[in-house]
Design a protein around this motif. Structure first.
Motif, PDB file in Angstrom:
ATOM      1  N   PRO A 142       0.551  -1.691   0.216  1.00  0.00           N
ATOM      2  CA  PRO A 142      -0.189   0.233  -0.283  1.00  0.00           C
ATOM      3  C   PRO A 142       0.769   1.342  -0.330  1.00  0.00           C
ATOM      4  O   PRO A 142       0.389   2.142  -0.683  1.00  0.00           O
ATOM      5  N   ARG A 143       1.905   1.414   0.975  1.00  0.00           N
ATOM      6  CA  ARG A 143       2.835   2.679   0.764  1.00  0.00           C
ATOM      7  C   ARG A 143       3.167   2.645  -0.370  1.00  0.00           C
ATOM      8  O   ARG A 143       3.685   4.229  -0.839  1.00  0.00           O
ATOM      9  N   LYS A 144       3.138   1.451  -0.952  1.00  0.00           N
ATOM     10  CA  LYS A 144       4.724   2.145  -2.363  1.00  0.00           C
ATOM     11  C   LYS A 144       3.377   2.485  -3.635  1.00  0.00           C
ATOM     12  O   LYS A 144       3.312   2.774  -4.240  1.00  0.00           O
ATOM     13  N   ALA A 145       2.049   2.016  -2.893  1.00  0.00           N
ATOM     14  CA  ALA A 145       1.343   2.940  -4.239  1.00  0.00           C
ATOM     15  C   ALA A 145       0.891   4.240  -3.799  1.00  0.00           C
ATOM     16  O   ALA A 145       0.852   4.834  -5.554  1.00  0.00           O
ATOM     17  N   GLU A 146       0.957   4.025  -2.630  1.00  0.00           N
ATOM     18  CA  GLU A 146       0.639   5.487  -2.276  1.00  0.00           C
ATOM     19  C   GLU A 146       1.342   6.586  -2.741  1.00  0.00           C
ATOM     20  O   GLU A 146       1.000   7.984  -3.538  1.00  0.00           O
ATOM     21  N   VAL A 192       3.926  11.334  -7.152  1.00  0.00           N
ATOM     22  CA  VAL A 192       3.966  10.903  -7.983  1.00  0.00           C
ATOM     23  C   VAL A 192       3.090  11.466  -9.320  1.00  0.00           C
ATOM     24  O   VAL A 192       3.427  12.602 -10.550  1.00  0.00           O
ATOM     25  N   PHE A 193       2.163  10.907  -9.417  1.00  0.00           N
ATOM     26  CA  PHE A 193       1.083  11.267 -10.185  1.00  0.00           C
ATOM     27  C   PHE A 193       0.590  12.691 -10.147  1.00  0.00           C
ATOM     28  O   PHE A 193       0.994  13.453 -10.747  1.00  0.00           O
ATOM     29  N   GLU A 218       1.144  16.502 -12.537  1.00  0.00           N
ATOM     30  CA  GLU A 218      -0.334  17.441 -12.611  1.00  0.00           C
ATOM     31  C   GLU A 218       0.612  18.454 -11.374  1.00  0.00           C
ATOM     32  O   GLU A 218      -0.494  19.670 -12.365  1.00  0.00           O
ATOM     33  N   ARG A 219       0.815  18.765 -11.071  1.00  0.00           N
ATOM     34  CA  ARG A 219       1.561  20.570 -10.402  1.00  0.00           C
ATOM     35  C   ARG A 219       2.997  21.099 -11.464  1.00  0.00           C
ATOM     36  O   ARG A 219       3.158  21.862 -11.608  1.00  0.00           O
ATOM     37  N   GLY A 220       3.114  19.867 -12.474  1.00  0.00           N
ATOM     38  CA  GLY A 220       3.982  20.785 -13.366  1.00  0.00           C
ATOM     39  C   GLY A 220       5.781  19.898 -12.909  1.00  0.00           C
ATOM     40  O   GLY A 220       6.644  20.050 -14.378  1.00  0.00           O
ATOM     41  N   VAL A 221       5.456  19.116 -12.254  1.00  0.00           N
ATOM     42  CA  VAL A 221       6.790  18.496 -11.561  1.00  0.00           C
ATOM     43  C   VAL A 221       7.175  17.278 -12.801  1.00  0.00           C
ATOM     44  O   VAL A 221       6.083  16.364 -13.512  1.00  0.00           O
ATOM     45  N   ARG A 222       8.461  17.599 -13.832  1.00  0.00           N
ATOM     46  CA  ARG A 222       8.411  15.817 -15.031  1.00  0.00           C
ATOM     47  C   ARG A 222       8.875  15.021 -13.353  1.00  0.00           C
ATOM     48  O   ARG A 222       9.890  14.659 -13.259  1.00  0.00           O
ATOM     49  N   ALA A 223       7.882  13.976 -12.934  1.00  0.00           N
ATOM     50  CA  ALA A 223       8.024  13.282 -11.917  1.00  0.00           C
ATOM     51  C   ALA A 223       6.977  12.032 -12.683  1.00  0.00           C
ATOM     52  O   ALA A 223       6.172  11.862 -13.787  1.00  0.00           O
ATOM     53  N   MET A 224       8.301  10.032 -12.541  1.00  0.00           N
ATOM     54  CA  MET A 224       7.545   9.819 -13.426  1.00  0.00           C
ATOM     55  C   MET A 224       8.275   8.510 -12.085  1.00  0.00           C
ATOM     56  O   MET A 224       8.892   8.271 -11.259  1.00  0.00           O
ATOM     57  N   GLY A 279      11.322   8.964 -20.572  1.00  0.00           N
ATOM     58  CA  GLY A 279       9.593   8.819 -20.047  1.00  0.00           C
ATOM     59  C   GLY A 279       9.167  10.358 -19.879  1.00  0.00           C
ATOM     60  O   GLY A 279       9.585  11.246 -19.649  1.00  0.00           O
ATOM     61  N   ASP A 280       8.219   9.686 -20.163  1.00  0.00           N
ATOM     62  CA  ASP A 280       6.695  11.190 -19.730  1.00  0.00           C
ATOM     63  C   ASP A 280       6.718  11.345 -17.774  1.00  0.00           C
ATOM     64  O   ASP A 280       6.274   9.854 -17.238  1.00  0.00           O
ATOM     65  N   ALA A 281       6.225  12.076 -17.997  1.00  0.00           N
ATOM     66  CA  ALA A 281       5.734  13.556 -16.850  1.00  0.00           C
ATOM     67  C   ALA A 281       4.536  11.948 -15.978  1.00  0.00           C
ATOM     68  O   ALA A 281       3.641  12.433 -17.089  1.00  0.00           O
ATOM     69  N   GLY A 282       4.694  12.193 -15.070  1.00  0.00           N
ATOM     70  CA  GLY A 282       3.308  11.213 -14.379  1.00  0.00           C
ATOM     71  C   GLY A 282       2.739   9.922 -15.214  1.00  0.00           C
ATOM     72  O   GLY A 282       1.789   9.137 -14.774  1.00  0.00           O
ATOM     73  N   GLU A 283       3.870   8.744 -15.303  1.00  0.00           N
ATOM     74  CA  GLU A 283       4.030   7.776 -16.065  1.00  0.00           C
ATOM     75  C   GLU A 283       4.339   6.842 -15.344  1.00  0.00           C
ATOM     76  O   GLU A 283       5.635   7.077 -14.985  1.00  0.00           O
ATOM     77  N   ALA A 284       3.928   5.876 -14.849  1.00  0.00           N
ATOM     78  CA  ALA A 284       4.438   4.728 -14.385  1.00  0.00           C
ATOM     79  C   ALA A 284       5.218   3.800 -15.652  1.00  0.00           C
ATOM     80  O   ALA A 284       5.004   3.383 -16.471  1.00  0.00           O
ATOM     81  N   TYR A 285       6.087   2.704 -15.443  1.00  0.00           N
ATOM     82  CA  TYR A 285       6.820   2.143 -16.114  1.00  0.00           C
ATOM     83  C   TYR A 285       7.382   0.488 -15.240  1.00  0.00           C
ATOM     84  O   TYR A 285       8.676   1.121 -14.789  1.00  0.00           O
ATOM     85  N   ASN A 286       7.074  -0.521 -15.939  1.00  0.00           N
ATOM     86  CA  ASN A 286       7.269  -1.807 -14.758  1.00  0.00           C
ATOM     87  C   ASN A 286       8.143  -2.179 -15.299  1.00  0.00           C
ATOM     88  O   ASN A 286       9.099  -1.829 -16.921  1.00  0.00           O
ATOM     89  N   VAL A 287       9.438  -2.744 -15.320  1.00  0.00           N
ATOM     90  CA  VAL A 287      10.831  -3.532 -15.154  1.00  0.00           C
ATOM     91  C   VAL A 287      10.657  -4.358 -15.157  1.00  0.00           C
ATOM     92  O   VAL A 287      10.602  -5.407 -13.784  1.00  0.00           O
TER      93      VAL A 287
END
Length: 232
Positions: free
Chosen positions: A39-43, A48-49, A53-59, A118-126
């Motif tokens: 749950p904490r990983k999900a949070e 990040v998302f 949305e606030r304009g931070v380049r976060a993935m 990568g695109d901001a706001g996206e998640a990438y599985n490894v």
């Protein structure tokens, strides 16, 4: 067992934009225990998302079980040690268990690639692009050790002879955990060939003092299981 996963639903494969994340209550968010890890990983992903949305380049980069040289968890070391020391290795279930793993160098390359492309706001599985079952993993280890091993599969009834539960085995998961890595691959990412990744892992294990002995079950318990199976 599934508490370790940030995904909130079991699907095969798990895709970043389709598989829901686990819920995280306010109490779980501040509970620094193994029970709330998923749950904490999900949070963290939701944070990040929100930042994006606030304009931070976060993935978000989501590796599955990481293995390779210098692995302090010694999860893979447990299996390498078993194959290296014994000619018969007990594998829980029927050997077809699938728990997606990611080679450590590939996780590093994914982090850099997502940061750059990568695109901001996206998640990438490894995870390894080529998955192997638990039995195939044991055989792959044996190949890198230039040895042969008899894989002895054992169900719950047989394991009872050693007071062992299937879940006692590290890297065993009853329900398959498979991630889609297509999104990351679309950025140009490639994973290390599985044989090469295992060769480096085995070489590092042999040069270290790691043996995975902190993980269950111990060999004495397994010997009782093998004794029962030999009477069938």
């Amino acid at each position: 067992m599934y508490k370790r996963q940030a995904y909130g639903r079991e699907k095969i494969p798990k895709r970043e934009d389709e598989t829901p994340l686990a819920d995280c209550s306010p109490e779980q968010a501040v509970d620094d225990s193994d029970a709330t890890y998923g749950p904490r990983k999900a949070e963290g992903d939701r944070a990040v998302f929100a930042a994006a949305e606030r304009g931070v380049r976060a993935m978000s980069v989501r590796p599955c079980i990481v293995y390779g040289p210098h692995d302090y968890t010694e999860r893979l070391d447990f299996w390498i040690d078993r194959v290296n020391r014994f000619d018969r290795v007990v594998v829980p279930g029927d050997g077809t268990n699938l728990w997606h793993r990611a080679y450590v160098e590939d996780v590093a390359s994914a982090l850099r690639l997502v940061a750059e492309e990568g695109d901001a706001g996206e998640a990438y599985n490894v995870g390894d692009r080529r998955l192997v079952t638990l039995e195939e993993m044991v055989t792959l280890i044996a190949d890198q050790l230039d040895t042969t091993v008899e894989v002895v599969t054992a169900g719950p009834r047989e394991l009872e002879a050693g007071s062992i539960e299937p879940d006692d085995y590290v890297l065993y998961r009853e329900y398959p955990h498979v991630l889609s890595t297509a999104k990351l691959a679309a950025l140009g990412w490639e994973s290390t060939p599985i044989g090469e990744a295992m060769a480096r892992s085995v070489e590092d294990h042999l040069e270290s003092d790691r043996d995975g002995s902190e993980h269950e079950p111990d060999r004495e318990s397994e010997e009782r299981v093998l004794g029962i199976l030999d009477t069938f």
